[in-house]
Design a protein around this motif. Sequence first.
Motif, PDB file in Angstrom:
ATOM      1  N   LYS A  59      56.494  60.659  35.117  1.00 55.61           N
ATOM      2  CA  LYS A  59      57.722  59.911  34.888  1.00 55.61           C
ATOM      3  C   LYS A  59      57.570  58.490  35.400  1.00 55.61           C
ATOM      4  O   LYS A  59      56.850  58.230  36.363  1.00 55.61           O
ATOM      5  CB  LYS A  59      58.890  60.609  35.594  1.00 55.61           C
ATOM      6  N   GLU A  60      58.282  57.575  34.755  1.00 62.69           N
ATOM      7  CA  GLU A  60      58.121  56.156  35.050  1.00 62.69           C
ATOM      8  C   GLU A  60      58.471  55.826  36.495  1.00 62.69           C
ATOM      9  O   GLU A  60      57.798  55.016  37.140  1.00 62.69           O
ATOM     10  CB  GLU A  60      58.984  55.332  34.096  1.00 62.69           C
ATOM     11  N   ASP A  61      59.542  56.443  37.030  1.00 63.40           N
ATOM     12  CA  ASP A  61      59.943  56.140  38.396  1.00 63.40           C
ATOM     13  C   ASP A  61      59.188  56.959  39.436  1.00 63.40           C
ATOM     14  O   ASP A  61      59.405  56.804  40.639  1.00 63.40           O
ATOM     15  CB  ASP A  61      61.450  56.350  38.569  1.00 63.40           C
ATOM     16  N   MET A  62      58.282  57.843  38.999  1.00 65.68           N
ATOM     17  CA  MET A  62      57.434  58.651  39.869  1.00 65.68           C
ATOM     18  C   MET A  62      58.242  59.284  41.007  1.00 65.68           C
ATOM     19  O   MET A  62      58.026  58.994  42.190  1.00 65.68           O
ATOM     20  CB  MET A  62      56.277  57.814  40.425  1.00 65.68           C
ATOM     21  N   PRO A  63      59.169  60.187  40.685  1.00 64.49           N
ATOM     22  CA  PRO A  63      59.987  60.808  41.731  1.00 64.49           C
ATOM     23  C   PRO A  63      59.153  61.700  42.650  1.00 64.49           C
ATOM     24  O   PRO A  63      58.164  62.302  42.233  1.00 64.49           O
ATOM     25  CB  PRO A  63      61.003  61.642  40.934  1.00 64.49           C
ATOM     26  N   ALA A  64      59.564  61.789  43.913  1.00 59.20           N
ATOM     27  CA  ALA A  64      58.842  62.583  44.903  1.00 59.20           C
ATOM     28  C   ALA A  64      59.742  63.690  45.436  1.00 59.20           C
ATOM     29  O   ALA A  64      60.931  63.480  45.678  1.00 59.20           O
ATOM     30  CB  ALA A  64      58.370  61.699  46.057  1.00 59.20           C
ATOM     31  N   ALA A  65      59.159  64.871  45.610  1.00 57.94           N
ATOM     32  CA  ALA A  65      59.846  66.007  46.227  1.00 57.94           C
ATOM     33  C   ALA A  65      59.158  66.303  47.549  1.00 57.94           C
ATOM     34  O   ALA A  65      57.943  66.506  47.598  1.00 57.94           O
ATOM     35  CB  ALA A  65      59.792  67.225  45.307  1.00 57.94           C
TER      36      ALA A  65
END
Length: 257
Positions: A226-232
Amino acid sequence: MKKQTKIILGILACIMMMAIVLMYKRHWFGAGMKPKQAAISNSDRVVVRDTQEVILNPKKESPKEATQVEFPPNGNNIEDFVPELYKIIMDAEGLLNNDELEDVVLVLRNKTDSTDLRPTLVLLKQPEGGYRLYASAWLAIGAAYINGDYQQYDSEDISIDQKRNLIISTYGSGPVGNRETRYRFIDNELVFTYMEKFNAGAGQQTRVTYDVLNRKVTVEDINTMKEDMPAAVSHGTLPQHPPYLFKELDPTTVFSE
């Protein structure tokens, strides 16, 4: 017998035959099937107790056995601890134990076998001069090459920081990834205190940190698709364990067993 009764009996007979056939197929063709989870060895798992289970990259090759080499217990200089078959490839100087004398850490490599395990020597400076061998660890950094010609790491480094931590760092692409391990003298023993691992794969990056002294593990998964490179981010607790000693530890398997 009425025609209607014959029809009913015929239908029942067909149903019974179909049931027998289905049971036969299930017994003979399904007996060897196992759930996909069974294919994952327990040795490749780290349990994050408070949140989730993390599956690490499995080791691709069994480690070589440590070469039987006797290192001298004392020496006037660092060269005294290097056998003829070996050469120094990395070294670090700094304060490690509780005195104010500058100690030395050496990583050696077999001159004739690049796939041989590389010993890491911890030499403690003595007040009267010279050095005392505290420990030799054969698994602290691993072999330079595997399978004869495959270089395991792109770069490597050892250092001693201002807080008296021995830091060993390795950087590699693919499944090897990056790893930093730290050790510190506690109660006159050099013990494992911290490790950080980073791996990048198709669509995901994973960073795992192990705060060994405080028994904390943190896992960060980054979705690079994903473009915003989400982190969990997940947090967990390491099991209670006696101190991990530098001279006995294999950092590649310590949290995979």
